[in-house]
Design a protein around this motif. Structure first.
Motif, PDB file in Angstrom:
ATOM      1  N   UNK A   9       0.831  -1.340  -0.376  1.00 38.52           N
ATOM      2  CA  UNK A   9      -0.126   0.197  -0.305  1.00 38.52           C
ATOM      3  C   UNK A   9       0.847   1.764  -0.353  1.00 38.52           C
ATOM      4  N   UNK A  12       2.489   1.520  -3.029  1.00 35.91           N
ATOM      5  CA  UNK A  12       1.399   2.584  -4.243  1.00 35.91           C
ATOM      6  C   UNK A  12       1.127   3.658  -4.360  1.00 35.91           C
ATOM      7  N   UNK A  16       2.155   6.527  -6.890  1.00 36.11           N
ATOM      8  CA  UNK A  16       0.996   7.183  -6.878  1.00 36.11           C
ATOM      9  C   UNK A  16       1.633   9.159  -6.968  1.00 36.11           C
ATOM     10  N   UNK A  19       4.857   9.654  -9.330  1.00 39.95           N
ATOM     11  CA  UNK A  19       4.137  10.117 -10.926  1.00 39.95           C
ATOM     12  C   UNK A  19       3.399  11.147 -11.336  1.00 39.95           C
ATOM     13  N   UNK A  20       2.648  11.972  -9.498  1.00 45.71           N
ATOM     14  CA  UNK A  20       2.046  13.483  -9.413  1.00 45.71           C
ATOM     15  C   UNK A  20       2.706  14.014  -9.462  1.00 45.71           C
ATOM     16  N   UNK A  23       4.630  13.928 -12.820  1.00 47.28           N
ATOM     17  CA  UNK A  23       4.072  14.657 -14.472  1.00 47.28           C
ATOM     18  C   UNK A  23       3.542  16.496 -14.158  1.00 47.28           C
ATOM     19  N   UNK A  24       3.349  16.877 -12.373  1.00 45.46           N
ATOM     20  CA  UNK A  24       2.788  18.205 -12.520  1.00 45.46           C
ATOM     21  C   UNK A  24       4.086  18.969 -12.701  1.00 45.46           C
ATOM     22  N   UNK A  27       3.855  18.850 -16.577  1.00 45.22           N
ATOM     23  CA  UNK A  27       2.977  19.215 -17.616  1.00 45.22           C
ATOM     24  C   UNK A  27       2.596  20.809 -16.950  1.00 45.22           C
ATOM     25  N   UNK A  28       3.589  21.273 -15.936  1.00 45.32           N
ATOM     26  CA  UNK A  28       3.049  22.811 -16.071  1.00 45.32           C
ATOM     27  C   UNK A  28       3.194  23.828 -16.379  1.00 45.32           C
ATOM     28  N   UNK A  29       1.342  24.321 -15.738  1.00 41.74           N
ATOM     29  CA  UNK A  29       1.071  25.322 -16.399  1.00 41.74           C
ATOM     30  C   UNK A  29       1.446  26.739 -15.856  1.00 41.74           C
TER      31      UNK A  29
ATOM     32  N   UNK B  58      -4.719  -3.986 -11.719  1.00 38.10           N
ATOM     33  CA  UNK B  58      -3.756  -4.092  -9.966  1.00 38.10           C
ATOM     34  C   UNK B  58      -4.772  -5.225  -8.882  1.00 38.10           C
ATOM     35  N   UNK B  74      -9.097  -0.013   0.169  1.00 38.98           N
ATOM     36  CA  UNK B  74      -8.992   1.220   0.764  1.00 38.98           C
ATOM     37  C   UNK B  74      -7.565   1.628  -0.427  1.00 38.98           C
ATOM     38  N   UNK B  75      -6.589  -0.267  -1.596  1.00 38.67           N
ATOM     39  CA  UNK B  75      -6.056   0.273  -2.289  1.00 38.67           C
ATOM     40  C   UNK B  75      -6.576   1.311  -3.770  1.00 38.67           C
ATOM     41  N   UNK B  78      -7.427   4.721  -2.997  1.00 43.67           N
ATOM     42  CA  UNK B  78      -5.706   5.580  -3.094  1.00 43.67           C
ATOM     43  C   UNK B  78      -5.635   5.173  -4.908  1.00 43.67           C
ATOM     44  N   UNK B  82      -4.889   9.119  -6.847  1.00 46.17           N
ATOM     45  CA  UNK B  82      -4.214   9.650  -8.151  1.00 46.17           C
ATOM     46  C   UNK B  82      -4.288   9.882  -9.474  1.00 46.17           C
ATOM     47  N   UNK B  85      -6.551  12.560 -10.178  1.00 45.34           N
ATOM     48  CA  UNK B  85      -5.330  14.559  -9.852  1.00 45.34           C
ATOM     49  C   UNK B  85      -4.327  14.067 -11.395  1.00 45.34           C
ATOM     50  N   UNK B  86      -3.810  12.616 -11.296  1.00 41.59           N
ATOM     51  CA  UNK B  86      -3.174  12.968 -12.468  1.00 41.59           C
ATOM     52  C   UNK B  86      -3.536  12.912 -14.277  1.00 41.59           C
ATOM     53  N   UNK B  89      -4.138  16.841 -14.493  1.00 42.68           N
ATOM     54  CA  UNK B  89      -2.775  18.154 -14.464  1.00 42.68           C
ATOM     55  C   UNK B  89      -2.403  18.184 -15.732  1.00 42.68           C
ATOM     56  N   UNK B  90      -2.106  16.599 -17.018  1.00 38.66           N
ATOM     57  CA  UNK B  90      -2.086  16.750 -18.518  1.00 38.66           C
ATOM     58  C   UNK B  90      -2.984  16.823 -18.530  1.00 38.66           C
ATOM     59  N   UNK B  92      -4.685  19.568 -17.851  1.00 33.48           N
ATOM     60  CA  UNK B  92      -4.812  20.857 -18.217  1.00 33.48           C
ATOM     61  C   UNK B  92      -3.645  22.046 -19.001  1.00 33.48           C
ATOM     62  N   UNK B  93      -2.720  20.701 -19.415  1.00 31.80           N
ATOM     63  CA  UNK B  93      -2.141  21.103 -20.306  1.00 31.80           C
ATOM     64  C   UNK B  93      -2.095  20.477 -21.790  1.00 31.80           C
ATOM     65  N   UNK B  94      -2.734  19.397 -21.429  1.00 31.39           N
ATOM     66  CA  UNK B  94      -3.136  19.860 -23.283  1.00 31.39           C
ATOM     67  C   UNK B  94      -4.073  19.963 -23.868  1.00 31.39           C
TER      68      UNK B  94
END
Lengths: 298, 190
Positions: A9, A12, A16, A19-20, A23-24, A27-29, B58, B74-75, B78, B82, B85-86, B89-90, B92-94
């Motif tokens: 857990x 993971x 995550x 990764x976030x 990418x942030x 891909x920053x704006x 998963x 729970x997993x 999670x 995320x 959120x990912x 973010x992508x 917003x840019x693309x």
């Protein structure tokens, strides 16, 4: 077992997060920090009175624009625009505070009901169908589109008169009710010194006799006020008088000469020579009290 | 044919909102205007498909081999959180235009129970990957359909004379109940 669970857990979660983060960064704006600064001083009402989609849109437009001439936050008024111009280093145009004014005084007594509308309770729909329940096809329909459009709880239909009344302290003059009213009765007018202002509370463009028959409080376009005005502020067009709020010097002479009491004065002290004016409400002159100041009773 | 039947079953017969009563919160919350309902519906289609894909992978390649089936919920939360959120973010840019359209709704549906519900249902029903994706898409379309129909009714309701005690949420709940009963009529066709 517990260890595997915790590790997987956590793994993971960590994966995550990594990764976030990656990418942030990738891909920053880029956002101008001034946009959020401007947004902070704005009222955050998101009413759209400025013509942009919410305060964020207005803030972005302010930062982008070369000058602030065409940008104005009607809710915040001059004080907010001053702060905005301080942040951006651009001159803001000085604007007079305004307030929404309802230009119809055809209450139930003045404007007899001729028919019964039984349709959807919505001014826009009723206006598209016909001219209203009374003889005046210009006046307020009283179904409260303005009330529903107001984000600030500042305009309410009075259940007695069935006319909308603006609560001046709450009105931000965002213009939502002006757009909502299908009869174009509501106008944004200069608030005036000490909130004193004079306006023609009628939009009826019928000929005098027709207007008078439909509503005893209607403007009949008699031009008495136009002749009385020393400042050239009143114009009668299409049988309807209009007082230019910029030219008007608030002398109140037109209020007295109007034979139908269609001209209203707001927030003035009671007239000195009159004795029974203690009943004058601060909002508007009631027809009975207004009658005491007409020339006939002098 | 199997997939067509699965689609019809998920959209109409076992509609996620009106028959399984999952995702009621946005169903009542974002259904006052058809425009926002369509935006929300699209966002759900998008997120549900992507999140089901990831949770499916998963479950089968991480949790099951390690014997951690009990950590499903729970997993999943999670991963879905995320993931959304990912995507945000992508996006917003693309594609700023799509971000503007979905922007508000994306974070809203992260923890929506219909997203988690479908991810778990797919495992319970022991679907394979393709079946799971089809099931997720059709469930999301069912959600969007229910939302848009409900928003249409509420737009009409807003202009009618409703007794004072019934205004707002009460009449919305009654309408939702009637709509659910109408969808019961589909039961048994598949």
């Amino acid at each position: 077992m517990i260890l595997i669970a915790i590790i997987s857990l956590g793994g993971i979660g960590a994966a995550g997060a990594a990764l976030l983060y990656a990418t942030s960064k990738k891909f920053e704006v880029y956002e101008d920090p001034r946009v959020s600064q401007v947004q902070e001083v704005l009222p955050a009402a998101n009413c759209g009175g400025c013509g942009f989609a919410g305060c964020a849109g207005f803030a972005a437009a302010c930062v982008k624009a070369d000058n602030l001439d065409n940008l104005n936050c009607p809710v915040g008024g001059a004080s907010v625009m001053e702060k905005v111009s301080a942040i951006l280093g651009k001159e803001a145009l000085k604007t007079e505070p305004t307030v929404a004014v309802v230009r119809c005084n055809g209450d139930c007594d003045a404007r007899p009901q001729l028919n019964q509308y039984d349709g959807v309770s919505n001014c826009a729909i009723a206006a598209a169908l016909y001219g209203g329940e009374t003889g005046c096809s210009f006046g307020c329909l009283g179904m409260g589109d303005c009330e529903a459009s107001c984000n600030f709880d500042a305009i309410h239909i009075n259940p007695v008169t069935r006319l909308p009344e603006v609560i001046e302290d709450k009105c931000t003059s965002c213009g939502a009710c002006v757009k909502a009213c299908p009869k174009n009765i509501i106008e944004l007018r200069k608030k005036g010194p000490k909130s004193r202002r004079i306006y023609v509370s009628c939009v009826n463009q019928d000929k005098g006799g027709v207007a008078r028959k439909a509503c005893t409080n209607a403007c009949i376009g008699c031009s008495k006020c136009e002749k009385e005005c020393a400042f050239d502020a009143i114009k009668v067009e299409n049988n309807l008088a209009y007082i230019d709020p910029v030219k008007c010097r608030l002398c109140r002479k037109c209020v007295v000469v109007c034979p139908t009491m269609a001209i209203h004065e707001l927030n003035f002290p009671p007239r000195k020579e009159k004795e029974a004016d203690s009943t004058v409400k601060p909002q508007k002159i009631q027809p009975e009290t207004a009658a005491t100041v007409t020339p006939e009773n002098k | 044919m199997e997939y067509v039947l699965m689609f019809i079953a998920a959209v109409f017969v076992n509609n996620v909102v009106l028959t399984q009563f999952l995702g009621i919160c946005p169903f009542l919350g974002v259904s006052k205007k058809i425009d926002t309902a369509i935006g929300m519906g699209l966002a759900v289609v998008f997120v549900l498909t992507v999140s089901t894909l990831f949770t499916f992978l998963m479950q089968n390649y991480l949790l099951n081999p390690l014997g951690l089936g009990f950590m499903q919920t729970v997993s999943y939360i999670l991963v879905i959180a995320s993931l959304v959120q990912l995507v945000e973010i992508i996006l917003k840019k693309v594609s700023p235009a799509l971000y503007q359209a979905l922007g508000v709704f994306l974070p809203l549906i992260t923890t929506n129970c219909c997203i988690l519900g479908v991810a778990i249902l797919v495992i319970q029903k022991e679907f394979n990957l393709l079946q799971s994706i089809v099931y997720a898409i059709s469930t999301a379309i069912g959600f969007a359909l229910a939302l848009v129909i409900f928003a249409g009714i509420r737009e009409q309701l807003a202009m009618t004379r409703i007794p004072d005690g019934m205004k707002g949420t009460p009449i919305a709940l009654i309408t939702a109940g009637l709509l659910a009963m109408a969808f019961m009529g589909f039961s048994g066709i598949v």
